[in-house]
Design a protein around this motif. Structure first.
Motif, short mmCIF file in Angstrom:
data_model
loop_
_atom_site.label_atom_id
_atom_site.label_comp_id
_atom_site.label_asym_id
_atom_site.label_seq_id
_atom_site.Cartn_x
_atom_site.Cartn_y
_atom_site.Cartn_z
N VAL A 12 47.55 -87.90 -6.24
CA VAL A 12 46.91 -88.96 -7.00
C VAL A 12 47.64 -90.28 -6.76
O VAL A 12 48.86 -90.32 -6.71
CB VAL A 12 46.95 -88.61 -8.51
CG1 VAL A 12 46.46 -89.77 -9.33
CG2 VAL A 12 46.09 -87.39 -8.75
N PRO A 13 46.91 -91.39 -6.60
CA PRO A 13 47.56 -92.67 -6.35
C PRO A 13 48.42 -93.10 -7.52
O PRO A 13 48.30 -92.57 -8.62
CB PRO A 13 46.36 -93.64 -6.17
CG PRO A 13 45.22 -92.96 -6.86
CD PRO A 13 45.44 -91.48 -6.66
N TRP A 95 34.49 -90.45 -11.53
CA TRP A 95 35.74 -90.73 -12.23
C TRP A 95 36.37 -89.45 -12.74
O TRP A 95 35.68 -88.49 -13.07
CB TRP A 95 35.49 -91.67 -13.41
CG TRP A 95 35.09 -93.06 -13.02
CD1 TRP A 95 33.83 -93.52 -12.81
CD2 TRP A 95 35.98 -94.15 -12.78
NE1 TRP A 95 33.86 -94.85 -12.46
CE2 TRP A 95 35.18 -95.26 -12.43
CE3 TRP A 95 37.36 -94.31 -12.82
CZ2 TRP A 95 35.71 -96.50 -12.14
CZ3 TRP A 95 37.89 -95.55 -12.53
CH2 TRP A 95 37.08 -96.62 -12.19
N TYR A 106 44.85 -92.46 -18.02
CA TYR A 106 44.29 -93.51 -17.17
C TYR A 106 43.20 -92.88 -16.31
O TYR A 106 42.97 -91.66 -16.37
CB TYR A 106 45.36 -94.21 -16.33
CG TYR A 106 45.99 -93.37 -15.25
CD1 TYR A 106 45.61 -93.52 -13.92
CD2 TYR A 106 46.99 -92.44 -15.55
CE1 TYR A 106 46.21 -92.76 -12.91
CE2 TYR A 106 47.58 -91.67 -14.55
CZ TYR A 106 47.18 -91.84 -13.24
OH TYR A 106 47.76 -91.09 -12.26
N HIS A 108 40.81 -92.61 -12.62
CA HIS A 108 40.84 -92.72 -11.16
C HIS A 108 39.44 -92.50 -10.60
O HIS A 108 38.78 -91.50 -10.91
CB HIS A 108 41.80 -91.68 -10.58
CG HIS A 108 41.75 -91.59 -9.09
ND1 HIS A 108 41.52 -90.41 -8.42
CD2 HIS A 108 41.89 -92.55 -8.13
CE1 HIS A 108 41.51 -90.63 -7.11
NE2 HIS A 108 41.74 -91.92 -6.92
N ASN A 109 38.97 -93.46 -9.80
CA ASN A 109 37.67 -93.36 -9.13
C ASN A 109 37.90 -92.70 -7.78
O ASN A 109 38.55 -93.26 -6.90
CB ASN A 109 37.04 -94.73 -8.96
CG ASN A 109 35.60 -94.65 -8.49
OD1 ASN A 109 35.29 -93.95 -7.52
ND2 ASN A 109 34.72 -95.37 -9.16
N GLN A 110 37.37 -91.49 -7.60
CA GLN A 110 37.60 -90.73 -6.37
C GLN A 110 36.88 -91.32 -5.16
O GLN A 110 37.23 -91.02 -4.02
CB GLN A 110 37.17 -89.27 -6.59
CG GLN A 110 37.87 -88.60 -7.76
CD GLN A 110 37.39 -87.21 -8.02
OE1 GLN A 110 37.75 -86.27 -7.30
NE2 GLN A 110 36.56 -87.03 -9.05
N ASN A 113 38.89 -95.06 -4.92
CA ASN A 113 40.34 -94.93 -5.08
C ASN A 113 40.91 -95.94 -6.08
O ASN A 113 42.09 -96.26 -6.07
CB ASN A 113 41.07 -95.06 -3.74
CG ASN A 113 42.38 -94.28 -3.75
OD1 ASN A 113 42.49 -93.24 -4.39
ND2 ASN A 113 43.37 -94.77 -3.03
N GLU A 114 40.06 -96.45 -6.94
CA GLU A 114 40.48 -97.42 -7.96
C GLU A 114 41.12 -96.68 -9.14
O GLU A 114 40.68 -95.60 -9.52
CB GLU A 114 39.27 -98.21 -8.45
CG GLU A 114 39.57 -99.15 -9.62
CD GLU A 114 38.31 -99.73 -10.22
OE1 GLU A 114 38.43 -100.50 -11.20
OE2 GLU A 114 37.20 -99.43 -9.71
N THR A 115 42.18 -97.27 -9.70
CA THR A 115 42.79 -96.73 -10.92
C THR A 115 42.81 -97.81 -11.97
O THR A 115 43.03 -99.00 -11.66
CB THR A 115 44.23 -96.25 -10.66
OG1 THR A 115 44.98 -97.30 -10.05
CG2 THR A 115 44.24 -95.02 -9.77
N THR A 116 42.61 -97.44 -13.22
CA THR A 116 42.56 -98.41 -14.30
C THR A 116 42.95 -97.76 -15.61
O THR A 116 42.78 -96.55 -15.80
CB THR A 116 41.15 -99.01 -14.43
OG1 THR A 116 41.12 -99.93 -15.53
CG2 THR A 116 40.10 -97.92 -14.67
#
Length: 440
Positions: A12-13, A95, A106, A108-110, A113-116
């Motif tokens: 995971v990023p 997500w 938090y 993560h968009n697979q 690859n966005e995390t928020t």
């Protein structure tokens, strides 16, 4: 349904940086005079919500009628409602909810690859969607601050706001500044207040309250420790806990033991005297913090002579008997100030100590309020002393027989005067009080 949090895999990023605090607007403009503003903004808002809800119910009813008339159309991609639901489900499938080692969620968009930190709209529940809008911290008489949503800005400069329970309030914005609130800032209480997104009073108090509810009474502000009195006994002090802070306090939650260890290690590394200042209002827990600091130093450092550290700790029951009393806020309030010095030899073993007392509340001996009582030692003596000693001192053992004791509250919860008197006499023996000193 909201997807359950998944453990963080190795691929995971990285967790995203904390979002920057939003800028506070310098001036909020009120509606122009003569503009089309409703005299009852809250009623207008409720009316709009009602219309929106009725429209949605009508659409769902019409859709159900169509599906009943033509079963083959069920699930048809041409249905607007079905299409919207399908798109929402497809977006939600991209997500996943993850958690940091501290337990903070938090997202993560697979696909991108966005995390928020902020929950995507497609994952929000109906209750969370209802929290959209401008939210602020509204001053409150009991809770200090409560979240409130801005309904409208009135022409007289006041704001109409609505709290989570649906109640409406009018706040004079000119005299009561409102701090902006972002729900993502409340995602997880932090152990150190310097980690808060915004350092303001509402967030600080909210963080302390959330930790207090979970029996986490200690919170750091950098090198400063905030302690809240739990008014109950918690399993926070034991030799095993002392050992855990001695081995690696950086991995432990905030604690008074960490403060004591910092002082001890600072003395050893810098070869300079160290000071711990314990301050606060009545009932905040200063007495307990002082005793636990001394307990930690006694356990960690030991002594150069036999049991000298235990003799230092034995002074506490004597000081508390003659200097502590029940007050409105605290059942064991110190009615004096003290300056304790602990001395160490060249091997960093405790070699001695001294206690300087000052500002004793002498007036309490003859007068106090009805919700308080006199110093503990009077009740300990009457309820714990043997019959021959009471006869020798011409005492009958009943506090109500004496003018300076019968007023107020003679009995205190969680206080056993008889057992405390036994501890008092044992402490005097350990400190080698003479018979003359004991009788005096």
């Amino acid at each position: 349904a909201e997807p359950a949090p998944e453990p963080v895999p190795a691929s995971v990023p990285a967790v995203p940086d904390l979002p920057a605090a939003p800028a506070i607007p310098m001036m909020m403009m009120a509606p122009q005079m003569g503009s089309n503003t409703n005299s009852d903004p809250l009623a207008a808002l409720k009316k709009r919500r009602k219309k929106k809800r009725e429209k949605k119910e009508m659409e769902q009813a019409a859709l159900q009628e169509e599906e009943t008339e033509d079963p083959s159309s069920q699930g048809s991609p041409t249905s607007p409602t079905v299409s919207r639901n399908a798109l929402r489900e497809a977006e939600a499938a991209k997500w996943r909810t993850l958690t940091t080692p501290e337990g903070t969620s938090y997202f993560h968009n697979q696909e991108t690859n966005e995390t928020t930190w902020d929950k995507p709209d497609c994952l929000k529940t109906a209750e969370e969607i209802d929290k959209d809008g401008e939210w602020f911290w509204m001053p409150h008489k009991i809770e200090a601050f409560k979240p409130a949503r801005l309904v409208c800005k009135n022409t007289n400069g006041s704001w109409t706001v609505e709290t989570e329970d649906g109640s409406s309030h009018t706040v004079n914005k000119r005299h009561i500044p409102l701090e902006p609130l972002q729900w993502s800032q409340l995602r997880h209480p932090v152990q150190d207040l310097v980690l808060l997104d915004v350092m303001n009073r509402p967030l600080i108090l909210n963080n302390l309250r959330e930790r207090y509810v979970d029996n986490e009474i200690y919170t750091n502000v950098g090198s400063i420790l905030i302690a809240l009195n739990p008014y109950k006994r918690l399993p926070l002090y034991s030799p095993s806990i002392i050992e855990s802070y001695q081995k690696n306090k950086t991995r432990q939650p905030p604690h008074v033991y960490s403060i004591a260890d910092d002082a001890f290690q600072g003395m050893v590394s810098s070869l300079q005297n160290q000071a711990i200042v314990i301050s606060g209002e009545s009932g905040a827990g200063k007495t307990v913090c002082t005793k636990q600091c001394m307990q930690y130093l006694a356990e960690v450092a030991g002594s150069s002579e036999t049991n000298i550290e235990q003799k230092i700790l034995s002074a506490n029951p004597i000081l508390e008997a003659f200097g502590n009393a029940k007050t409105v806020r605290n059942n064991n309030s110190s009615r004096f100030g003290k300056y304790v010095m602990i001395f160490f030899d060249k091997k960093w073993k405790i070699s001695g100590a001294s206690t300087t007392n000052y500002l004793l509340e002498k007036s309490r001996v003859v007068i106090h309020s009805e919700e308080e009582r006199n110093y503990h030692v009077f009740f300990q003596l009457l309820r714990g002393a043997p019959a021959d000693l009471l006869k020798k001192l011409h005492l009958n053992g009943d506090p109500s027989s004496y003018n300076n004791l019968k007023h107020g509250t003679p009995d205190v919860d969680d206080v056993d005067d008889k057992a405390d008197f036994e501890e008092l006499t044992k402490s005097m023996e350990k400190l080698q009080f003479s018979d003359q000193q004991y009788n005096d």
